[in-house]
Write a protein that holds these residues in place. Structure first.
Motif, short mmCIF file in Angstrom:
data_model
loop_
_atom_site.label_atom_id
_atom_site.label_comp_id
_atom_site.label_asym_id
_atom_site.label_seq_id
_atom_site.Cartn_x
_atom_site.Cartn_y
_atom_site.Cartn_z
N ASP A 281 43.46 70.28 57.96
CA ASP A 281 44.42 70.64 56.92
C ASP A 281 43.73 71.38 55.79
O ASP A 281 43.31 70.79 54.81
CB ASP A 281 45.08 69.35 56.41
CG ASP A 281 46.09 69.62 55.31
OD1 ASP A 281 46.55 68.66 54.70
OD2 ASP A 281 46.40 70.80 55.07
N VAL A 282 43.57 72.67 55.96
CA VAL A 282 42.82 73.44 54.98
C VAL A 282 43.58 73.56 53.68
O VAL A 282 43.01 73.82 52.65
CB VAL A 282 42.49 74.83 55.55
CG1 VAL A 282 43.77 75.63 55.75
CG2 VAL A 282 41.53 75.58 54.64
N GLU A 283 44.89 73.33 53.73
CA GLU A 283 45.69 73.62 52.55
C GLU A 283 45.61 72.58 51.45
O GLU A 283 45.81 72.89 50.29
CB GLU A 283 47.17 73.80 52.93
CG GLU A 283 47.45 74.97 53.84
CD GLU A 283 47.37 74.58 55.29
OE1 GLU A 283 47.49 75.47 56.15
OE2 GLU A 283 47.18 73.39 55.56
N THR A 284 45.36 71.31 51.78
CA THR A 284 45.42 70.27 50.76
C THR A 284 44.05 70.09 50.12
O THR A 284 43.09 69.73 50.78
CB THR A 284 45.89 68.93 51.38
OG1 THR A 284 47.16 69.15 51.99
CG2 THR A 284 46.01 67.87 50.30
N GLN A 285 43.96 70.36 48.85
CA GLN A 285 42.71 70.23 48.11
C GLN A 285 42.76 69.00 47.23
O GLN A 285 43.75 68.73 46.56
CB GLN A 285 42.46 71.47 47.25
CG GLN A 285 42.29 72.75 48.06
CD GLN A 285 42.08 73.97 47.19
OE1 GLN A 285 41.72 73.88 46.02
NE2 GLN A 285 42.29 75.14 47.77
N TYR A 286 41.67 68.27 47.24
CA TYR A 286 41.53 67.05 46.44
C TYR A 286 40.48 67.32 45.37
O TYR A 286 39.38 67.76 45.68
CB TYR A 286 41.12 65.88 47.33
CG TYR A 286 42.10 65.58 48.43
CD1 TYR A 286 42.06 66.28 49.64
CD2 TYR A 286 43.09 64.61 48.27
CE1 TYR A 286 42.97 66.03 50.65
CE2 TYR A 286 44.00 64.35 49.29
CZ TYR A 286 43.94 65.06 50.47
OH TYR A 286 44.85 64.82 51.47
N PHE A 287 40.82 67.01 44.13
CA PHE A 287 39.98 67.39 43.00
C PHE A 287 39.08 66.25 42.53
O PHE A 287 39.47 65.08 42.55
CB PHE A 287 40.84 67.87 41.83
CG PHE A 287 41.39 69.25 42.04
CD1 PHE A 287 42.49 69.47 42.83
CD2 PHE A 287 40.77 70.34 41.43
CE1 PHE A 287 42.99 70.75 43.05
CE2 PHE A 287 41.26 71.63 41.63
CZ PHE A 287 42.37 71.82 42.44
N GLY A 288 37.89 66.63 42.08
CA GLY A 288 36.97 65.69 41.47
C GLY A 288 37.25 65.57 39.98
O GLY A 288 38.12 66.24 39.44
N PRO A 289 36.47 64.72 39.29
CA PRO A 289 36.71 64.47 37.86
C PRO A 289 36.19 65.56 36.94
O PRO A 289 36.57 65.60 35.76
CB PRO A 289 35.96 63.16 37.61
CG PRO A 289 34.86 63.18 38.63
CD PRO A 289 35.42 63.86 39.84
N GLY A 290 35.34 66.44 37.45
CA GLY A 290 34.88 67.56 36.64
C GLY A 290 33.56 67.34 35.94
O GLY A 290 33.11 66.21 35.75
N THR A 291 32.92 68.45 35.60
CA THR A 291 31.72 68.46 34.75
C THR A 291 32.06 69.29 33.53
O THR A 291 32.52 70.43 33.63
CB THR A 291 30.53 69.12 35.48
OG1 THR A 291 30.11 68.29 36.56
CG2 THR A 291 29.37 69.33 34.52
N ARG A 292 31.83 68.69 32.37
CA ARG A 292 32.09 69.42 31.13
C ARG A 292 30.78 70.05 30.67
O ARG A 292 29.82 69.34 30.36
CB ARG A 292 32.66 68.49 30.06
CG ARG A 292 33.13 69.24 28.84
CD ARG A 292 34.06 68.40 27.98
NE ARG A 292 35.31 68.06 28.63
CZ ARG A 292 36.35 68.87 28.71
NH1 ARG A 292 36.30 70.09 28.21
NH2 ARG A 292 37.47 68.45 29.28
N LEU A 293 30.75 71.36 30.65
CA LEU A 293 29.57 72.12 30.23
C LEU A 293 29.77 72.64 28.81
O LEU A 293 30.79 73.26 28.52
CB LEU A 293 29.33 73.29 31.19
CG LEU A 293 28.25 74.30 30.78
CD1 LEU A 293 26.87 73.64 30.77
CD2 LEU A 293 28.24 75.50 31.74
N LEU A 294 28.81 72.38 27.97
CA LEU A 294 28.84 72.87 26.60
C LEU A 294 27.62 73.76 26.39
O LEU A 294 26.49 73.33 26.61
CB LEU A 294 28.83 71.72 25.60
CG LEU A 294 28.80 72.10 24.12
CD1 LEU A 294 30.04 72.91 23.74
CD2 LEU A 294 28.68 70.87 23.25
N VAL A 295 27.87 75.00 25.99
CA VAL A 295 26.79 75.95 25.73
C VAL A 295 26.68 76.16 24.23
O VAL A 295 27.65 76.56 23.57
CB VAL A 295 27.04 77.29 26.45
CG1 VAL A 295 25.87 78.23 26.20
CG2 VAL A 295 27.23 77.06 27.94
#
Lengths: 115, 111
Positions: free
Chosen positions: A100-114
């Motif tokens: 099932d290539v169509e269903t994407q499951y997302f992670g919690p993310g990385t917050r990058l601060l420059v």
């Protein structure tokens, strides 16, 4: 079943440095996607890897690059960091070409601060 | 080129009210449409995913509909609660397997 994991959760860098963000997909998933959510902007597609190869790329400069390892985990590298690279970077995974290539499951993310 | 629009951009309602969030997309050739919730400073929480062959999906107090022919999806929230306060994003998966996101609706439910 463990979901998509990302590390680190937060990352602080200065202009000109390089940042490396990591993503581990759900077990059995072969596709990994990267998205950027910059302040004041919507979520935008960055990169898609499947079976170790880059399949698609969003409208971002070449200093955004990545790779996918044999275990299907992925790294996103951002070179020559600029202030506007400060954003939440989300990784998602899917079954890829094997299912099932169509269903994407997302992670919690990385917050990058420059700075 | 797929474009996704969400209206309204912000919404403030009293607790207990039923509400509808709207999502429009320009290219009807989508694989699926997904609704997400995002709390401030956090990642995405998937709420409902509607495949292109489906008309609606339900989960608890949430109901999402999809009308591909008109390029529209709605998220219905019944009996809203202060804990529902968040930004709601819709995203359409089309073309080369990348999600195109709307800019979101910021919802505030007042106690």
């Amino acid at each position: 079943e463990a979901g998509v994991t990302q590390s680190p959760t937060h990352l602080i860098k200065t202009r000109g440095q390089q940042a490396t963000l990591r993503c581990s997909p759900i077990s059995g998933h072969t596709s990994v996607y990267w998205y950027q959510q910059a302040l004041g902007l919507g979520l935008q597609f960055l990169l898609w890897y499947d079976e170790g190869e880059e399949r698609n790329r969003g409208n971002f400069p070449p200093r955004f690059s990545g790779r996918q390892f044999p275990n299907y985990s992925s790294e996103l590298n951002v070179n020559a960091l600029e202030l506007e690279d400060s954003a939440l970077y989300l990784c998602a995974s899917s079954l890829g070409a094997s299912g099932d290539v169509e269903t994407q499951y997302f992670g919690p993310g990385t917050r990058l601060l420059v700075l | 080129k797929q474009e996704v629009t969400q209206i309204p951009a912000a919404l403030s309602v009293p607790e207990g009210e039923n509400l509808v969030l709207n999502c429009s997309f320009t290219d009807s050739a989508i694989y699926n449409l997904q609704w997400f919730r995002q709390d401030p400073g956090k990642g995405l929480t998937s709420l409902l995913l509607i495949q292109s062959s489906q008309r609606e999906q339900t989960s608890g107090r949430l109901n999402a509909s999809l009308d591909k022919s008109s390029g529209r999806s709605t998220l219905y929230i019944a009996a809203s609660q202060p804990g529902d306060s968040a930004t709601y994003l819709c995203a359409a998966l089309s073309g080369t397997y990348k999600y195109i996101f709307g800019t979101g609706t910021r919802l505030k439910v007042l106690a």
